[in-house]
Motif scaffolding. Structure first.
Motif, PDB file in Angstrom:
ATOM      1  N   MET A  27      -8.433  33.737 -10.542  1.00  0.00           N
ATOM      2  CA  MET A  27      -7.158  34.355 -10.175  1.00  0.00           C
ATOM      3  C   MET A  27      -6.082  33.729 -11.057  1.00  0.00           C
ATOM      4  SD  MET A  27      -7.289  36.512  -7.472  1.00  0.00           S
ATOM      5  CE  MET A  27      -5.606  36.480  -6.956  1.00  0.00           C
ATOM      6  N   ILE A  28      -5.316  34.570 -11.713  1.00  0.00           N
ATOM      7  CA  ILE A  28      -4.218  34.096 -12.552  1.00  0.00           C
ATOM      8  C   ILE A  28      -2.953  34.816 -12.095  1.00  0.00           C
ATOM      9  CG2 ILE A  28      -3.283  33.969 -14.894  1.00  0.00           C
ATOM     10  CD1 ILE A  28      -6.214  34.001 -15.875  1.00  0.00           C
ATOM     11  N   SER A  29      -1.886  34.058 -11.916  1.00  0.00           N
ATOM     12  CA  SER A  29      -0.625  34.660 -11.488  1.00  0.00           C
ATOM     13  C   SER A  29       0.473  34.342 -12.494  1.00  0.00           C
ATOM     14  CB  SER A  29      -0.234  34.165 -10.093  1.00  0.00           C
ATOM     15  OG  SER A  29      -0.106  32.758 -10.080  1.00  0.00           O
ATOM     16  N   ALA A  30       1.464  35.222 -12.542  1.00  0.00           N
ATOM     17  CA  ALA A  30       2.629  35.029 -13.413  1.00  0.00           C
ATOM     18  C   ALA A  30       3.865  35.015 -12.529  1.00  0.00           C
ATOM     19  CB  ALA A  30       2.719  36.162 -14.436  1.00  0.00           C
ATOM     20  N   TRP A  31       4.748  34.083 -12.820  1.00  0.00           N
ATOM     21  CA  TRP A  31       5.930  33.890 -11.989  1.00  0.00           C
ATOM     22  C   TRP A  31       7.185  33.894 -12.833  1.00  0.00           C
ATOM     23  CZ3 TRP A  31       5.464  33.357  -6.692  1.00  0.00           C
ATOM     24  CH2 TRP A  31       4.155  33.211  -6.211  1.00  0.00           C
ATOM     25  N   ASP A  32       8.251  34.445 -12.268  1.00  0.00           N
ATOM     26  CA  ASP A  32       9.594  34.332 -12.829  1.00  0.00           C
ATOM     27  C   ASP A  32      10.380  33.508 -11.815  1.00  0.00           C
ATOM     28  OD1 ASP A  32      11.973  34.594 -14.184  1.00  0.00           O
ATOM     29  OD2 ASP A  32      12.335  36.647 -13.551  1.00  0.00           O
TER      30      ASP A  32
END
Length: 66
Positions: A27-32
């Motif tokens: 699982m890979i997530s991207a955050w701002d």
């Protein structure tokens, strides 16, 4: 995230979504900052192949970054 990305997944079934996350190999997530803007879920044998099952990105971020 799933609904806003427009991918067809059981987004109203929280138990199923939790099982999908729990049983993913990667699982890979991207955050701002503190906002989730992207997620990828994959299944793999960690030897030869990897199947990218889900890839979702916030529609607003797609427009901002393009």
């Amino acid at each position: 995230m799933i609904k806003s990305a427009g991918i067809k997944r059981p987004s109203d079934d929280m138990l199923r979504l939790q099982r999908m996350i729990d049983n993913a190999d990667i699982m890979i997530s991207a955050w701002d900052r503190d906002k989730l803007v992207g997620i990828a879920r994959a299944l793999t044998d960690f030897s030869y192949c990897c199947y990218l099952s889900d890839l979702a990105a916030d529609k607003v971020m797609e427009l901002v970054k393009s």
